[in-house]
Design an enzyme around this catalytic site. Structure first.
Site, PDB file in Angstrom:
ATOM      1  CE1 TYR A   1     -26.548 -54.034 -15.421  1.00  0.00           C
ATOM      2  CE2 TYR A   1     -27.326 -53.419 -13.475  1.00  0.00           C
ATOM      3  CZ  TYR A   1     -26.849 -53.268 -14.385  1.00  0.00           C
ATOM      4  OH  TYR A   1     -26.294 -52.051 -14.699  1.00  0.00           O
TER       5      TYR A   1
ATOM      6  CG  ASN B   1     -27.313 -43.905 -21.377  1.00  0.00           C
ATOM      7  OD1 ASN B   1     -26.915 -44.906 -20.903  1.00  0.00           O
ATOM      8  ND2 ASN B   1     -28.623 -43.896 -22.044  1.00  0.00           N
TER       9      ASN B   1
ATOM     10  CG  ASN C   1     -26.188 -47.038 -32.861  1.00  0.00           C
ATOM     11  OD1 ASN C   1     -25.120 -47.481 -32.560  1.00  0.00           O
ATOM     12  ND2 ASN C   1     -27.506 -47.522 -33.123  1.00  0.00           N
ATOM     13  CB  SER C   2     -25.496 -47.365 -27.355  1.00  0.00           C
ATOM     14  OG  SER C   2     -24.245 -46.326 -26.933  1.00  0.00           O
ATOM     15  N   GLY C   3     -27.130 -44.901 -26.364  1.00  0.00           N
ATOM     16  CA  GLY C   3     -27.242 -43.685 -25.602  1.00  0.00           C
ATOM     17  C   GLY C   3     -26.027 -43.048 -24.945  1.00  0.00           C
TER      18      GLY C   3
ATOM     19  N   GLY D   1     -20.012 -52.577 -21.090  1.00  0.00           N
ATOM     20  CA  GLY D   1     -21.456 -53.479 -21.698  1.00  0.00           C
ATOM     21  C   GLY D   1     -20.862 -54.595 -22.487  1.00  0.00           C
TER      22      GLY D   1
ATOM     23  CD1 TRP E   1     -22.613 -51.050 -13.828  1.00  0.00           C
ATOM     24  CD2 TRP E   1     -22.222 -52.188 -11.882  1.00  0.00           C
ATOM     25  NE1 TRP E   1     -23.675 -51.844 -13.227  1.00  0.00           N
ATOM     26  CE2 TRP E   1     -23.594 -52.313 -11.961  1.00  0.00           C
ATOM     27  CE3 TRP E   1     -21.607 -52.758 -10.565  1.00  0.00           C
ATOM     28  CZ2 TRP E   1     -24.371 -53.007 -11.202  1.00  0.00           C
ATOM     29  CZ3 TRP E   1     -22.333 -53.220  -9.795  1.00  0.00           C
ATOM     30  CH2 TRP E   1     -23.573 -53.504  -9.950  1.00  0.00           C
TER      31      TRP E   1
ATOM     32  CE  LYS F   1     -31.159 -44.411 -23.691  1.00  0.00           C
ATOM     33  NZ  LYS F   1     -30.987 -45.573 -23.139  1.00  0.00           N
TER      34      LYS F   1
END
Length: 320
Positions: A39, A112, A138-140, A231, A256, A315
């Site tokens: 990261y 998110n 379907n991600s956060g 992402g 970001w 999550k």
């Protein structure tokens, strides 16, 4: 595993410090990337994991004015180390959140929903009736995009990977307010034209995958549309045909949340208006926490493993 559960002494409370009892903290992809060392920000080791979560103030130093015992707080930026039961932090590293926001919503508030809110607001001027397209819907972030867009009258085309329980996932995203849910394979099919009979082509595409998924998605953008990458789950570069630049003048941007916070560190008004807007949506029931699995802290190993499995739509939230 690089992780250990350790008992540490709580640091002494300084004049400008706040003693916090953590309540809940999620495991996000960025947390895993930090552990892997891939990261953009890495904490000096040994470090406490976790960048997001919610806690309750137990005690404040004598110079602390904005917080008092009983207040709920979330991290003001990345790198706080939220996977702990208690901590002492400088006041400026914390943000107060309303106590009437459900714990799971507060625990998943700072990354998110804020990312979704900013991407919908900062790149294209969208009006009710306009549309956007996003992958990893379907991600956060994807779930927050669907709900915030719906509350603003913006139509969403949501791209997900094909999977065994696809009908169940489609049903869940439609229940959140998705207008269309398509698989990555469907993006290449002529039937996509049917969608654009009822809604305009999108001016904004949100990408957190990369590779083929992004290339196929940007084919459906209006000329002069914007692709925002936040992402890279596929770990593949974003590939854009030259014709998309020349003949359709597409714009490629990046986002970001950590950088946005740094750039707006002096803009307390901008930060407050975003937090207010997101909290208002939560209060009205227009924005809910992402699908969550609650895990006690001692089961952190199972939670970390579950968060890295493919096709996760839930999550992992550590209860502290």
């Amino acid at each position: 595993s690089l992780f250990r559960l350790k008992d540490l002494e709580v640091a002494e409370l300084g004049d400008s410090d706040v003693h916090v009892k953590m309540l809940a903290a999620p495991i996000n992809p960025a947390d895993i990337n930090m552990i892997q060392g891939t990261y953009a920000i890495l904490s000096p080791l040994p470090a406490v994991g976790g960048n997001e979560g919610v806690g309750e103030v137990l005690e404040v130093g004598r110079r602390v004015a904005a917080l008092k015992p009983g207040d709920r707080v979330i991290p003001a930026g990345a790198g706080l180390g939220t996977w702990r039961t208690q901590g002492v932090f400088p006041e400026e590293m914390l943000l107060k959140v309303p106590s009437d926001i459900p714990v799971l919503c507060a625990a998943t508030l700072s990354v998110n929903p804020c990312t979704a809110y900013r991407m919908l607001a900062d790149f294209e001027t969208l009006a009710p009736g306009d549309s956007i397209i996003q992958n990893a819907a379907n991600s956060g972030v994807g779930q927050a995009v669907i709900q915030i867009a719906k509350a603003s009258g913006i139509k969403t085309i949501n791209v997900v990977r094909d999977r065994p329980d696809l009908p169940k996932l489609v049903e869940r995203l439609m229940a959140l307010g998705a207008d269309h849910v398509v698989t990555e394979e469907m993006l290449r099919k002529p039937e996509m034209k049917d969608i654009f009979k009822s809604i305009p082509k999108p001016r904004l595409a949100l990408n957190c995958v990369g590779g083929k998924s992004t290339t196929d998605m940007l084919r459906h953008l209006q000329p002069k549309g914007t692709v925002v990458t936040y992402g890279g789950m596929a770990k593949q570069p974003v590939m854009v045909p030259v014709s998309a630049f020349i003949f359709r003048d597409l714009r490629l941007r990046g986002f970001w949340m950590t950088q946005w916070r740094k750039d707006h560190a002096q803009d307390q008004e901008g930060l407050a208006s975003m937090m207010d807007a997101v909290c208002q949506l939560i209060r009205r029931g227009q924005l809910t926490a992402p699908a969550c699995t609650e895990v006690p802290l001692q089961d952190y190993k199972a939670a970390l493993e579950a968060s890295m499995k493919p096709f996760t739509s839930s999550k992992q939230i550590l209860l502290l």
